[in-house]
Motif scaffolding. Structure first.
Motif, mmCIF file in Angstrom:
data_model
loop_
_atom_site.group_PDB
_atom_site.id
_atom_site.type_symbol
_atom_site.label_atom_id
_atom_site.label_comp_id
_atom_site.label_asym_id
_atom_site.label_seq_id
_atom_site.Cartn_x
_atom_site.Cartn_y
_atom_site.Cartn_z
ATOM 1 N N GLN A 90 7.165 -0.424 -6.639
ATOM 2 C CA GLN A 90 6.697 -1.546 -5.793
ATOM 3 C C GLN A 90 6.889 -1.206 -4.321
ATOM 4 O O GLN A 90 7.572 -1.890 -3.565
ATOM 5 C CB GLN A 90 7.457 -2.820 -6.150
ATOM 6 N N ILE A 91 6.290 -0.176 -3.997
ATOM 7 C CA ILE A 91 6.407 0.353 -2.655
ATOM 8 C C ILE A 91 6.003 -0.658 -1.588
ATOM 9 O O ILE A 91 6.522 -0.637 -0.470
ATOM 10 C CB ILE A 91 5.579 1.658 -2.558
ATOM 11 N N TRP A 92 5.135 -1.503 -1.962
ATOM 12 C CA TRP A 92 4.623 -2.445 -0.961
ATOM 13 C C TRP A 92 5.681 -3.387 -0.463
ATOM 14 O O TRP A 92 5.546 -4.003 0.543
ATOM 15 C CB TRP A 92 3.443 -3.247 -1.575
ATOM 16 N N LYS A 93 6.784 -3.383 -1.198
ATOM 17 C CA LYS A 93 7.828 -4.295 -0.755
ATOM 18 C C LYS A 93 8.529 -3.754 0.505
ATOM 19 O O LYS A 93 9.225 -4.478 1.190
ATOM 20 C CB LYS A 93 8.852 -4.498 -1.874
ATOM 21 N N ASN A 94 8.366 -2.498 0.693
ATOM 22 C CA ASN A 94 8.934 -1.922 1.926
ATOM 23 C C ASN A 94 7.779 -1.698 2.891
ATOM 24 O O ASN A 94 7.009 -0.745 2.763
ATOM 25 C CB ASN A 94 9.612 -0.595 1.585
ATOM 26 N N PRO A 95 7.699 -2.560 3.856
ATOM 27 C CA PRO A 95 6.478 -2.538 4.688
ATOM 28 C C PRO A 95 6.278 -1.200 5.382
ATOM 29 O O PRO A 95 5.156 -0.708 5.452
ATOM 30 C CB PRO A 95 6.741 -3.626 5.723
ATOM 31 N N LYS A 96 7.384 -0.583 5.823
ATOM 32 C CA LYS A 96 7.211 0.659 6.561
ATOM 33 C C LYS A 96 6.644 1.730 5.657
ATOM 34 O O LYS A 96 5.727 2.469 6.011
ATOM 35 C CB LYS A 96 8.549 1.132 7.133
ATOM 36 N N PRO A 144 -3.419 -5.997 -8.330
ATOM 37 C CA PRO A 144 -4.605 -6.411 -7.563
ATOM 38 C C PRO A 144 -4.279 -6.960 -6.172
ATOM 39 O O PRO A 144 -4.919 -6.556 -5.214
ATOM 40 C CB PRO A 144 -5.249 -7.478 -8.448
ATOM 41 N N PRO A 145 -3.260 -7.800 -6.043
ATOM 42 C CA PRO A 145 -3.033 -8.334 -4.685
ATOM 43 C C PRO A 145 -2.717 -7.213 -3.719
ATOM 44 O O PRO A 145 -3.178 -7.178 -2.581
ATOM 45 C CB PRO A 145 -1.801 -9.225 -4.865
ATOM 46 N N GLN A 146 -1.912 -6.250 -4.172
ATOM 47 C CA GLN A 146 -1.527 -5.154 -3.290
ATOM 48 C C GLN A 146 -2.714 -4.265 -2.988
ATOM 49 O O GLN A 146 -2.867 -3.760 -1.885
ATOM 50 C CB GLN A 146 -0.418 -4.314 -3.926
ATOM 51 N N LEU A 147 -3.514 -4.128 -3.996
ATOM 52 C CA LEU A 147 -4.708 -3.319 -3.790
ATOM 53 C C LEU A 147 -5.570 -3.965 -2.724
ATOM 54 O O LEU A 147 -6.090 -3.294 -1.826
ATOM 55 C CB LEU A 147 -5.482 -3.166 -5.108
ATOM 56 N N THR A 192 -12.753 -14.969 -9.380
ATOM 57 C CA THR A 192 -12.204 -16.287 -9.084
ATOM 58 C C THR A 192 -11.644 -16.228 -7.664
ATOM 59 O O THR A 192 -10.649 -15.555 -7.381
ATOM 60 C CB THR A 192 -11.085 -16.630 -10.078
ATOM 61 N N GLN A 193 -12.378 -16.875 -6.756
ATOM 62 C CA GLN A 193 -12.071 -16.770 -5.343
ATOM 63 C C GLN A 193 -10.651 -17.171 -4.999
ATOM 64 O O GLN A 193 -10.003 -16.554 -4.161
ATOM 65 C CB GLN A 193 -13.063 -17.635 -4.524
ATOM 66 N N SER A 194 -10.265 -18.233 -5.711
ATOM 67 C CA SER A 194 -8.975 -18.817 -5.297
ATOM 68 C C SER A 194 -7.842 -17.793 -5.343
ATOM 69 O O SER A 194 -7.084 -17.641 -4.388
ATOM 70 C CB SER A 194 -8.612 -20.004 -6.208
ATOM 71 N N SER A 195 -7.805 -17.137 -6.500
ATOM 72 C CA SER A 195 -6.712 -16.167 -6.615
ATOM 73 C C SER A 195 -6.805 -15.094 -5.538
ATOM 74 O O SER A 195 -5.814 -14.714 -4.914
ATOM 75 C CB SER A 195 -6.711 -15.504 -8.008
ATOM 76 N N SER A 196 -7.989 -14.651 -5.349
ATOM 77 C CA SER A 196 -8.131 -13.596 -4.318
ATOM 78 C C SER A 196 -7.770 -14.117 -2.937
ATOM 79 O O SER A 196 -7.199 -13.403 -2.123
ATOM 80 C CB SER A 196 -9.544 -13.024 -4.334
ATOM 81 N N GLN A 197 -8.079 -15.343 -2.707
ATOM 82 C CA GLN A 197 -7.710 -15.960 -1.427
ATOM 83 C C GLN A 197 -6.211 -15.862 -1.211
ATOM 84 O O GLN A 197 -5.737 -15.429 -0.158
ATOM 85 C CB GLN A 197 -8.126 -17.444 -1.411
ATOM 86 N N ALA A 198 -5.544 -16.288 -2.272
ATOM 87 C CA ALA A 198 -4.073 -16.288 -2.147
ATOM 88 C C ALA A 198 -3.556 -14.868 -1.852
ATOM 89 O O ALA A 198 -2.705 -14.652 -0.987
ATOM 90 C CB ALA A 198 -3.460 -16.809 -3.446
ATOM 91 N N GLN A 199 -4.112 -13.974 -2.590
ATOM 92 C CA GLN A 199 -3.708 -12.571 -2.392
ATOM 93 C C GLN A 199 -3.906 -12.122 -0.951
ATOM 94 O O GLN A 199 -3.052 -11.515 -0.340
ATOM 95 C CB GLN A 199 -4.545 -11.667 -3.327
ATOM 96 N N THR A 200 -5.048 -12.467 -0.495
ATOM 97 C CA THR A 200 -5.407 -12.052 0.853
ATOM 98 C C THR A 200 -4.426 -12.575 1.874
ATOM 99 O O THR A 200 -3.935 -11.839 2.741
ATOM 100 C CB THR A 200 -6.825 -12.531 1.226
ATOM 101 N N SER A 201 -4.186 -13.869 1.695
ATOM 102 C CA SER A 201 -3.300 -14.458 2.703
ATOM 103 C C SER A 201 -1.914 -13.796 2.677
ATOM 104 O O SER A 201 -1.314 -13.506 3.702
ATOM 105 C CB SER A 201 -3.170 -15.979 2.483
ATOM 106 N N GLN A 202 -1.478 -13.501 1.453
ATOM 107 C CA GLN A 202 -0.168 -12.850 1.328
ATOM 108 C C GLN A 202 -0.174 -11.475 1.987
ATOM 109 O O GLN A 202 0.702 -11.117 2.761
ATOM 110 C CB GLN A 202 0.168 -12.701 -0.154
#
Lengths: 193, 1335
Positions: free
Chosen positions: B1224-1230, B1255-1258, B1299-1309
């Motif tokens: 979960q590399i994405w947890k370390n922003p750097k 998917p959200p990280q992608l 399903t837009q909604s889920s992707s929306q959430a992902q995006t915002s995150q």
């Protein structure tokens, strides 16, 4: 300094002047004399010494010898010696003519012949004052090095004599301790003015 | 003056006396006293009487000197005003008891004056009037009391110093009480006149004084005095008392000869051995006694006469010195003895030899004329000879003296030779015995040859020389030194064969060989033997059968050759040629004499001998003499012409030719000679009678010339016969002559030239030493300033000249100079200077640089041997060496330093001095101020240098003064050519010695650390240049460790260099590593010091240190890296490259306080070394790193770099990336940013990894890195992939109706993460660029 000292050698140049110079520096009341007939200084050879009368200023001798052969007289130490001498007093003085200089308490001679001459001279004077004078002979070879050593020894002895209240009472002890210390034979006599 | 006292002066006196009383310090009291005395003595009696009490009061003063002065004043008042005596005398009596001896003595001194004056006054008053007033009488009685009191002091044992004066008082009273034979027998005509008081005046009677009584008292006192010196009493006396009593007694004896007979027995019985008083110091008394006896001896009074003999006897036992001798002589004169000589004792001893010598000459003369009909004829006509004839061994001294003179003049002898033989005469008892022994042996003739040889070979050369010299006085007063063996041989042969043919040749040969071994013996024998002959002969009583006596035959032979050779040698006018005819040959006509030239040429060989001698240059000088002699000989020739039988002159002719074959066997040469002689005889046309030697009066100059020529001839002759052996004796003789003859003749110069003309073959060293020892002995021996100084000067000149020549004429490798200086009795200043110039070329202007190197070595090795061999001048020599050790020429310097450090420094006694000096020099470089200061001192010390050096020869010079002296010299030169801060070479010049010492004594090294911080750049540079060699030489020692363990601040660079040097190419010891680590831990936090030992540290320790290492400047880090990876030759690498990289990644900038930049730099540095940090290494590293939790900060950066460096790693990287995804590399922003970057970089390979992202990280990734999206979508659209992808994923990729909604959430995150990391992102994006540009 309670005593008056006289340093006597034959020409009043080397040994007596070395001692005179040293004692003077140490604040002693000191004079110096020679007992010879003339003041003789080494010349180019043994046969041609430079002879001066007593009373001829050291400066004069100095200039004279420097003119004659500066190299020689510098090398054999005569010029330096004269230079030292002229800083001590004006001219060599003769012991036998020093009656006017008053009484000395201690007279040092540096050669037995000189010692005898001083004593003889003192005996020939009218001994009316009954003021005792101690004449000490410290045999010192007449060259520059020995004169320097002799002067230091004489100074040492003078200091010991100064330390006692009257030398008349303790001279034998002084002599004995001195002889033990320096391993040099001393000769002394007592005369009177 | 009748006195109304001036009130002012009265007041003044009163105030003076009171102020004396109240003055506080001694000095002012005495000054006031002096003033008081002056004023008081001006006053007259009436007024003084008022003041007496107040002056008596002064006596109560606590200060001894004041009491003494008061006593003196009172005494003088008493003398001036005798009426006060009744008051003063009691006062003096009390003063006698004073506790201060000086005051009591003053009392006695005053008493004698007072006593004398009172006595005189009473005596004279009594003479002129029959009655005395009562005042005087009471005065007198008081004086008598005083006198008794003093007597009691004088004769009371143990009263110390005051007793001396009291004894003198007794002497004075005795003299006063007894008639003075030399004084005026009559009283003065009137009272006023002053002549010396004489008790005889009172003979006529006196109311109060009775001459007889007084005289009785005097003699009683004298008896008391004498008793003091008698046996038991004398033991208890101190030397000073004895001296005073002896002096007093001798004064009394001298002045009152009537007592002579009473005093002298006591003095004479004063046995010197009994002077051992308390076991010490008897010289004073002994000397006093001697002088007393001498002065008694001078007494001319008749009563003294009977004692003279005994006194003389006693004095002889006491061995009187110079003055005594004179006195003795004076006495002799008084006695009317005939002798006029001063040193009669010498003369008495001398008398015999001189007479003998004369006799020899006389006999010689007689002998020569043995063939003449009438020998006395000569005596009558020749005054000199006449006198001689009368001379007998018992001749009076006067005539001996005259003879002495005659002989000296007539034979042209060297006066100083005589004087020197006199000395020998007196001094050398054993030598005289030896001479006698030789004489006796020679007298035995043939039989004794063997024993003579043994004797000669058994005594030392010097002693033999002494014997020869002693024997001189036994010679006829000619000059025997010229006797070269061959001349002697030949002379003897000729004469022998000529006149005494009946002797067997073999005997002659024996005698000859004997004599040639020891020529003077023969001549001594001659002189001894000739005495009786001569006497007999000259007295004309009978004819002596010369031929019958073998000894006299020998004598004859000896004499003949002596004479001739002497003339040759002394080079009397135109040398032998003229004289010989004059001596031996009576010319037929006077004209022939004038025609000497012809005569000469008529005799074969004479010319050549003249030339060979090389004396032609002296012809002019001697021409004068020659005329004299010509005249003389002419005169004599005329007077005797024709009277004598024919005689031929054979000897000289073959003189030289003989010398040319010195090795010829004795018998051969003699036979040859005799044959030559015969031929000469037959061919010679001149047939001449013999004559006596002419008397030539030489001037001083001529004598000098003659002496000089003689000496030159001896020297030349010795050159010729050098091969004959026996050089020891010869060099002894040469040295003796060269020194003993008058120095004006410059004989030493001749000798020097001889020595130096062929130092080796002439045994120059031995001869030089002999001369030097002679001169030195003279300089030391002579007590008189003149001769002392002259001899010392001659010594110096001689030694210096020889030394200089040795330097100039021998190769540097020659040891002669060193040997000479090592063995010379004393090295004067000038020679040391000479040595100094040799060791430090350039000190004097004239030093030749050309061969300086070898010369320096020569000088230094000489200095070294002097330091070892001559401790007294060690300091001076050391100074020379040290001076050389800071010489500006490196070559010189290094040589000297080698000597000092390797040879001298190990010597315990001088190590300290060397160290001091080196330190001083070292410090001088650092401290510029000090340099200038010392430089200024140097100027002063330079000017006093002469005197310093003078002293240094005999007194111990402290080492600091030495070093100061030298450094002063050095600084002078230094400051002259460099202003303030020394240049690098200059610094090296001054420091080299110290560095060299450091290798010997490691603790010295610390000083360099201390000075380092304050040193100038140049000096530091110089130090750094030295360090590697120095430290390598030193190696690691405990001293060095100690220095390292506590380096002074500012010396870090130096320390680094030292450590580097220490660790280079070797394994540092555990102690060193420990020390360094300790130092790093405690004092010096700089990790740099650890660098040199890093390869030797355990890996884990290094890892601990790693943050510090990374923090180093890049280039240093690179070096460290290399070290670590290479490790040491012995231990292998400390760390593997992988470990290094991991360690770098282990650094957390915030935690370790290290800038991130440093860490990245360190990484970069690693990546630069691809051959070390290979693909595999990187893979391994990444493999390990990826497992770390948390991931290292720079992990992604390294991954990126790895790909950049090794594209082949991409597969591996993908694997890493996928592992990152799983972490979960994405947890370390750097790291996330880096991840994306990497993904972008590694597309298309990275697509599969990307697709592994949730998917959200992608989505986030794609949003961030737009460039990825299209290729990824394209990739994902591939059927096989698409099928494997979950729906959500496809939605992100936009490949599925989402399903837009889920992707929306992902995006915002994703968006939020994006913004928070925007800065870092930028940083990360930058880095790859950087790295790529770097790579």
């Amino acid at each position: 300094m309670k005593f008056r000292y006289a340093m006597v050698c034959s020409s009043n140049q080397n040994r007596s002047m070395e001692a005179h110079s040293l004692l003077k520096k140490q604040g002693f009341d000191v004079s110096s004399y020679g007992t010879g007939a003339h003041v003789k200084l080494p010349g180019p050879s043994l046969r041609e010494p430079n002879v001066y009368e007593f009373g001829t200023p050291y400066k004069h001798m100095f200039d004279d010898l420097r003119r004659k052969d500066p190299e020689l007289y510098k090398r054999n130490g005569i010029l330096p010696m004269l230079k030292r001498n002229l800083s001590v007093k004006l001219a060599p003085q003769r012991w036998q003519d020093n009656a006017a200089d008053g009484c000395f308490d201690i007279v040092f001679t540096f050669e037995e012949k000189v010692f005898d001459m001083v004593l003889e001279d003192l005996h020939n004077r009218d001994q009316v004052l009954l003021k005792s004078v101690l004449v000490i002979n410290l045999e010192v070879k007449d060259n520059h090095e020995e004169a320097a050593i002799g002067a230091r020894i004489a100074l040492d002895l003078c200091e010991q004599i100064e330390d006692v209240e009257s030398w008349e009472d303790s001279i034998d002890d002084i002599m004995v301790s001195f002889e033990n210390k320096h391993r040099r034979k001393l000769l002394y006599s007592i005369s009177f003015y | 003056m009748v006195g109304i006292m001036n009130p002012v002066s009265r007041e003044k006196l009163a105030s003076l006396s009171s102020s004396v009383k109240f003055a506080i310090d001694l000095g002012s009291k005495l000054e006031l006293c002096r003033q008081l005395k002056h004023d008081l003595l001006e006053e007259d009696a009436a007024d003084l009487s008022e003041f007496l009490p107040s002056i008596f009061d002064l006596y109560s003063d606590p200060f001894g000197p004041v009491r003494k002065f008061a006593t003196e004043i009172i005494g003088e008042i008493g003398v001036k005003h005798l009426e006060f005596v009744p008051e003063i005398a009691p006062f003096l009596i009390t003063v006698l008891e004073d506790a201060t001896p000086a005051v009591a003595r003053q009392s006695i001194a005053c008493s004698i004056d007072l006593f004398r004056h009172t006595l005189e006054k009473i005596a004279i008053r009594g003479l002129y009037s029959s009655e005395l007033d009562s005042d005087l009488e009471s005065s007198w009685s008081w004086m008598l009391k005083l006198k008794e009191k003093i007597y009691s002091i004088a004769f009371q044992p143990g009263s110390g110093g005051i007793r001396l004066v009291a004894l003198k008082f007794v002497e004075a009273v005795i003299l006063l009480y007894t008639p003075n034979p030399n004084g005026s027998p009559e009283p003065p005509p009137n009272e006023g006149t002053t002549i010396e008081f004489n008790i005889t005046w009172l003979r006529g009677g006196h109311p109060l004084l009775n001459v007889g009584d007084l005289s009785i008292e005097a003699s009683q006192r004298l008896v008391l005095l004498l008793d003091q010196l008698r046996f038991p009493a004398v033991k208890s006396l101190t030397t000073s008392v004895i001296v005073v009593i002896i002096n007093s007694l001798s004064a009394i004896a001298k002045k009152r000869p009537a007592y002579y007979g009473r005093i002298l027995p006591v003095l004479l019985s004063l046995d010197p051995p009994s002077f051992v008083i308390k076991g010490v110091h008897v010289y004073g008394a002994h000397h006093a006694l001697k002088n007393a006896l001498l002065s008694c001896l001078k007494c001319t009074h008749p009563s003294a006469a009977p004692w003279r003999e005994r006194i003389l006897g006693a004095l002889k036992e006491m061995k009187p010195g110079g003055l005594a001798d004179q006195a003795l002589n004076q006495v002799h004169k008084i006695n009317g003895s005939v002798e006029e000589e001063k040193d009669d004792s010498l003369l008495i001893k001398e008398e015999k030899p001189l007479t003998k010598a004369y006799d020899a000459a006389g006999s010689n003369v007689g002998r020569k004329r043995s063939g003449t009909e009438d020998s006395s004829d000569l005596a009558e006509k020749d005054e000199v000879s006449g006198k001689r004839v009368k001379a007998t061994p018992s001749v009076s001294e006067e005539s001996t003296k005259e003879l002495n003179r005659d002989i000296t003049v007539s034979q042209g002898d060297i006066s100083s030779t005589q004087s020197s033989t006199r000395k020998v005469d007196v001094d050398t008892g054993p030598v005289q015995q030896l001479v006698g022994m030789f004489g006796a042996l020679v007298a035995q003739g043939e039989k004794a040859v063997g024993s003579l040889g043994i004797l000669i070979s058994n005594i030392s050369a010097d002693l033999l020389a002494e014997v020869v010299m002693a024997n001189m006085c036994n010679l006829p007063p000619t000059h025997p030194h010229t006797d070269t063996d061959d001349e002697l041989l030949e002379d003897m042969c000729i004469v022998g064969s000529d006149t005494q043919a009946k002797y067997p040749q073999s005997f002659l040969a024996d005698v000859i060989s004997l004599s040639s071994t020891f020529p003077p013996i023969a001549s001594m024998l001659n002189s001894q033997q000739s005495v009786p002959n001569k006497i007999v002969k000259t007295e004309g009583e009978e004819e002596v059968d010369v031929v019958a006596d073998p000894n006299s035959a020998l004598a004859y032979a000896g004499m003949a050759h002596e004479d001739e050779n002497a003339l040759l040698a002394t080079d009397l006018p135109v040398s032998p040629n003229i004289v010989l005819p004059g001596m031996k040959i009576d010319l037929p006509t006077p004209s022939d004499i004038h025609d000497t030239g012809n005569l000469e040429s008529g005799i074969p060989g004479l010319d050549s001998s003249f030339r060979n001698d090389g004396l032609s240059d002296t012809q002019a000088a001697s021409s004068l003499v020659s005329t004299d002699i010509e005249d003389a000989s002419q005169e004599q020739a005329t007077s005797f012409g024709g009277k004598s039988p024919l005689h031929v002159l054979p000897s000289i002719s073959i003189d030289r030719s003989e010398e040319l074959s010195p090795k010829a066997a004795v018998t051969d040469s003699s036979s040859m000679v005799s044959s030559t002689a015969t031929s000469v005889v037959s061919s010679c046309p001149f047939v001449l009678p013999k004559m006596s030697a002419p008397v030539v009066n030489l001037s001083e100059d001529q004598k000098d010339d003659v002496q000089k020529l003689a000496f030159v001839r001896i020297v030349e002759a010795y050159k010729q016969i050098a091969v004959a052996g026996g050089s020891q004796v010869r060099s002894s003789l040469l040295a003796y002559l060269g020194v003993e003859l008058p120095s004006e003749l410059e004989l030493q110069k001749v000798l020097r030239e001889h020595i130096l003309s062929d130092y080796i073959n002439h045994e120059g060293h031995e001869l030089t030493l002999r001369v030097l020892y002679r001169l030195f002995g003279k300089a030391e021996d002579e007590s008189d300033f003149l001769s002392c100084t002259t001899a010392a000067s001659a010594y110096e000149t001689f030694l210096l000249a020889v030394a200089e020549t040795l330097r100039d004429s021998f190769p540097p490798s020659d040891k002669s100079l060193s040997k000479l200086l090592g063995e010379a009795p004393r090295l004067p200043k000038s020679v040391l200077n000479f040595l100094g110039c040799l060791c430090s070329p350039g000190i004097s202007e004239k030093a030749e640089e050309s061969q300086s190197g070898d010369r320096v070595t020569q000088g230094l090795s000489t200095v070294w041997s002097l330091i070892l061999l001559r401790p007294p001048i060690r300091d001076v020599c050391l100074k020379i060496a040290l001076q050389s050790a800071v010489h500006h020429l490196e070559e010189v310097r290094m040589k000297a330093i080698r000597l000092v450090a390797n040879k001298l420094y190990p010597l315990q006694s001088i190590a300290q001095q060397i160290e001091e000096f080196a330190r001083e020099m070292l410090l001088s470089v650092v401290n510029v101020d000090a340099t200038e200061r010392i430089g200024a001192e140097g100027l002063i010390s330079e000017s006093h240098k002469d005197s310093d050096l003078e002293k240094s020869s005999n007194e111990h010079q402290s080492m600091s003064s030495i070093s100061k002296d030298i450094s002063a010299d050095v600084h002078q030169s230094e400051t002259s050519h460099s202003g303030s801060s020394p240049s690098v070479p200059e610094a090296q010049r001054c420091m080299s010695l110290y560095f060299a010492l450091c290798t010997k004594k490691h603790s010295l090294f610390g000083q360099i650390f201390i000075i380092y911080s304050s040193a100038s750049k140049e000096v530091k540079q110089a130090i750094h240049r030295h360090i590697p060699i120095l430290v390598r030489t030193m190696g690691l020692s405990s001293d060095l460790l100690e220095i390292i363990s506590d380096p002074p601040s500012g010396s870090e660079n130096l320390l680094m260099q030292v450590l580097q040097t220490l660790t280079e190419g070797t394994v540092p010891s555990a102690e060193l590593i420990f020390t360094i680590k300790k130092l790093f831990d405690s004092k010096l936090k700089d990790v740099e010091i650890l660098v040199p030992v890093l390869p030797f540290l355990p890996g884990d320790e290094v890892l601990l240190l790693f943050p510090h290492l990374v923090n180093l400047p890049l280039e240093k880090f690179q070096a460290v890296l290399t070290r670590l990876l290479q490790g040491s030759a012995h231990s292998g690498p400390v760390l593997t490259p992988a470990e290094v990289l991991i360690a770098i990644h282990g650094i957390v900038p915030e935690r370790d306080g290290i800038p991130l930049k440093k860490v990245t730099d360190a990484c970069n540095a690693c990546f630069e070394q691809r051959h070390i940090f290979t693909q595999q290494v990187l893979a391994k590293v990444l493999n390990q790193l990826v497992e770390q939790i948390p991931l290292p900060l720079l992990f992604m950066r390294t991954v990126l770099q790895a790909i950049g460096a090794f594209p082949a790693l991409v597969e591996f990287i993908m694997e890493i990336l996928s592992r990152l995804v799983s972490k979960q590399i994405w947890k370390n922003p750097k790291l996330w940013v880096g991840f994306l970057k990497c993904a972008l970089l590694t597309k298309p390979q990275s697509f599969s990894v990307l697709l592994q992202l949730p998917p959200p990280q992608l989505e986030n990734a794609l949003n961030r890195t737009a460039a990825l999206k299209a290729p990824l979508v394209a990739h994902a659209s591939q059927q096989n992939i698409r099928n494997s992808l979950p729906r959500s994923m496809l939605a992100v990729l936009g490949l599925a109706p989402d399903t837009q909604s889920s992707s929306q959430a992902q995006t915002s995150q994703a968006h939020t993460g994006d913004t928070s990391n925007s800065e870092k992102d930028a940083a990360v994006t930058e880095k790859p660029k950087e790295s790529s540009s770097a790579s």
